[in-house]
Enzyme design. Structure first.
Site, short mmCIF file in Angstrom:
data_model
loop_
_atom_site.label_atom_id
_atom_site.label_comp_id
_atom_site.label_asym_id
_atom_site.label_seq_id
_atom_site.Cartn_x
_atom_site.Cartn_y
_atom_site.Cartn_z
N GLY A 31 0.81 -1.22 0.00
CA GLY A 31 0.00 0.00 0.00
C GLY A 31 0.84 1.26 0.00
O GLY A 31 2.02 1.24 -0.33
N LEU A 33 0.56 3.68 -2.11
CA LEU A 33 1.00 3.59 -3.49
C LEU A 33 1.47 4.92 -4.05
O LEU A 33 0.99 5.99 -3.68
CB LEU A 33 -0.13 3.04 -4.37
CG LEU A 33 -0.69 1.67 -3.98
CD1 LEU A 33 -1.70 1.20 -5.02
CD2 LEU A 33 0.42 0.63 -3.81
N HIS A 37 4.93 2.25 -7.94
CA HIS A 37 4.05 1.08 -7.99
C HIS A 37 3.31 1.04 -9.34
O HIS A 37 3.18 -0.03 -9.96
CB HIS A 37 3.02 1.12 -6.86
CG HIS A 37 3.61 0.98 -5.50
ND1 HIS A 37 3.70 2.03 -4.63
CD2 HIS A 37 4.13 -0.10 -4.85
CE1 HIS A 37 4.25 1.62 -3.49
NE2 HIS A 37 4.52 0.34 -3.60
N GLN A 61 7.81 -9.11 8.26
CA GLN A 61 9.05 -8.63 7.67
C GLN A 61 9.58 -7.36 8.34
O GLN A 61 10.59 -6.81 7.92
CB GLN A 61 8.89 -8.39 6.16
CG GLN A 61 8.02 -7.22 5.76
CD GLN A 61 7.75 -7.20 4.27
OE1 GLN A 61 7.06 -8.08 3.74
NE2 GLN A 61 8.30 -6.22 3.58
N GLU A 150 13.24 -2.63 -8.84
CA GLU A 150 14.67 -2.78 -8.59
C GLU A 150 15.16 -1.92 -7.43
O GLU A 150 16.30 -2.06 -7.00
CB GLU A 150 15.47 -2.46 -9.85
CG GLU A 150 15.36 -3.52 -10.93
CD GLU A 150 16.28 -3.28 -12.11
OE1 GLU A 150 16.93 -2.21 -12.15
OE2 GLU A 150 16.35 -4.16 -12.98
N LYS A 151 14.31 -1.01 -6.92
CA LYS A 151 14.73 -0.23 -5.75
C LYS A 151 15.11 -1.17 -4.61
O LYS A 151 16.08 -0.95 -3.90
CB LYS A 151 13.65 0.74 -5.29
CG LYS A 151 14.12 1.65 -4.15
CD LYS A 151 13.05 2.60 -3.68
CE LYS A 151 12.06 1.90 -2.78
NZ LYS A 151 12.67 1.52 -1.46
#
Length: 282
Positions: A31, A33, A37, A61, A150-151
């Site tokens: 979320g 966003l 995203h 996590q 890829e961040k």
């Protein structure tokens, strides 16, 4: 756009889509966003008949309970952004018990050692939590293709390994980092930055670009020293770590070899906001 708050109705939707031989593209989110995203769904839209999003803030996590508590939850705004994008066909918003039916415990995975580098060293157990939720979501959504930014490059490599060791029938796609005009990598955490902090944080990407240039002619120890010097001059920013690592093993490199691919990784704390970024070295 359909929004599913119920696992049973979502499972039925997936079953019907599979019956019609629809190719499914999927990008899970927590979320809050932003345009980064949306870029995942733009990529997914090119190659799939159906594009699915999920929104779930995964407790297992987070190492820091305060970080979990502060994580922005903006479900109504998120749904509006997805609706306005006209890219997404369905959104799955599972409950805790839909992901953790037997209690909120994370699985333990052997990702071949990449889970112990960088973020894994800084946040023990983090990637077990990531693996647990992503595996469960991939099993429920059954996508043909799944998209990750890829961040979070280490996370991307972890998920590629997860698919391999869990024998999941899905192709993982990495999508380039989406940046603000200043170069700051887009992140849900950016909304916790003040206007001034956002402005000063642009130095992170500027530094990575300098590293890319210097890597052609300068040794890694000298590059690391110069990066430290840059952030030593910034009163409101603390460099947590910087390293250049092999893109496959994610192990820190001592020197650059022509037959391997490398990426610069950086984590900077701006106030109480932890920002991560990376850049592939040409």
């Amino acid at each position: 756009m359909l929004a599913f708050y119920d696992k049973n109705s979502f499972t039925e939707y997936i079953f019907e889509s599979k019956e019609l031989n629809k190719k499914i593209g999927f990008a899970p989110t927590m979320g809050a966003l932003h345009a980064g995203h949306i870029s995942l769904y733009q990529e997914a839209r090119k190659h799939n008949d159906i594009v699915i999003s999920s929104i779930f803030v995964n407790p297992t996590q987070f190492n820091n309970p305060e970080d979990l508590e502060k994580y922005p939850r903006t479900i109504e705004e998120d749904l509006k952004k997805l609706e306005n994008s006209k890219l997404v066909d369905a959104v799955y918003i599972p409950r805790i018990e839909d992901i953790y039916p037997n209690g909120m415990e994370r699985k333990h995975y052997d990702f071949g050692g990449i889970e112990n580098e960088m973020e894994g060293a800084a946040r023990p157990g983090h990637f077990d939590g990531v693996g647990t939720v992503v595996e469960e979501l991939l099993r429920q959504v059954q996508p043909d293709n799944a998209y990750f930014g890829e961040k979070d490059f280490q996370q991307l490599k972890i998920i590629e390994k997860l698919v391999e060791i869990s024998d999941l029938n899905v192709k993982i796609h990495g999508v380039k980092i989406h940046r603000e005009e200043s170069g700051l990598a887009m992140s849900s955490r950016n909304m916790r930055l003040s206007k001034e902090e956002k402005k000063t944080s642009s130095i992170i990407y500027k530094t990575l670009k300098q590293v890319n240039e210097k890597s052609k002619t300068t040794s890694i120890p000298i590059i690391k020293e110069r990066v430290s010097q840059i952030f030593d001059k910034e009163d409101d920013m603390e460099l947590e770590y910087f390293m250049i690592a092999d893109e496959e093993t994610l192990k820190e490199a001592d020197f650059i070899s022509e037959d391997k691919n490398y990426r610069a990784f950086i984590v900077v704390n701006v106030g109480n906001v932890r920002l991560i970024d990376n850049l592939h070295l040409d």
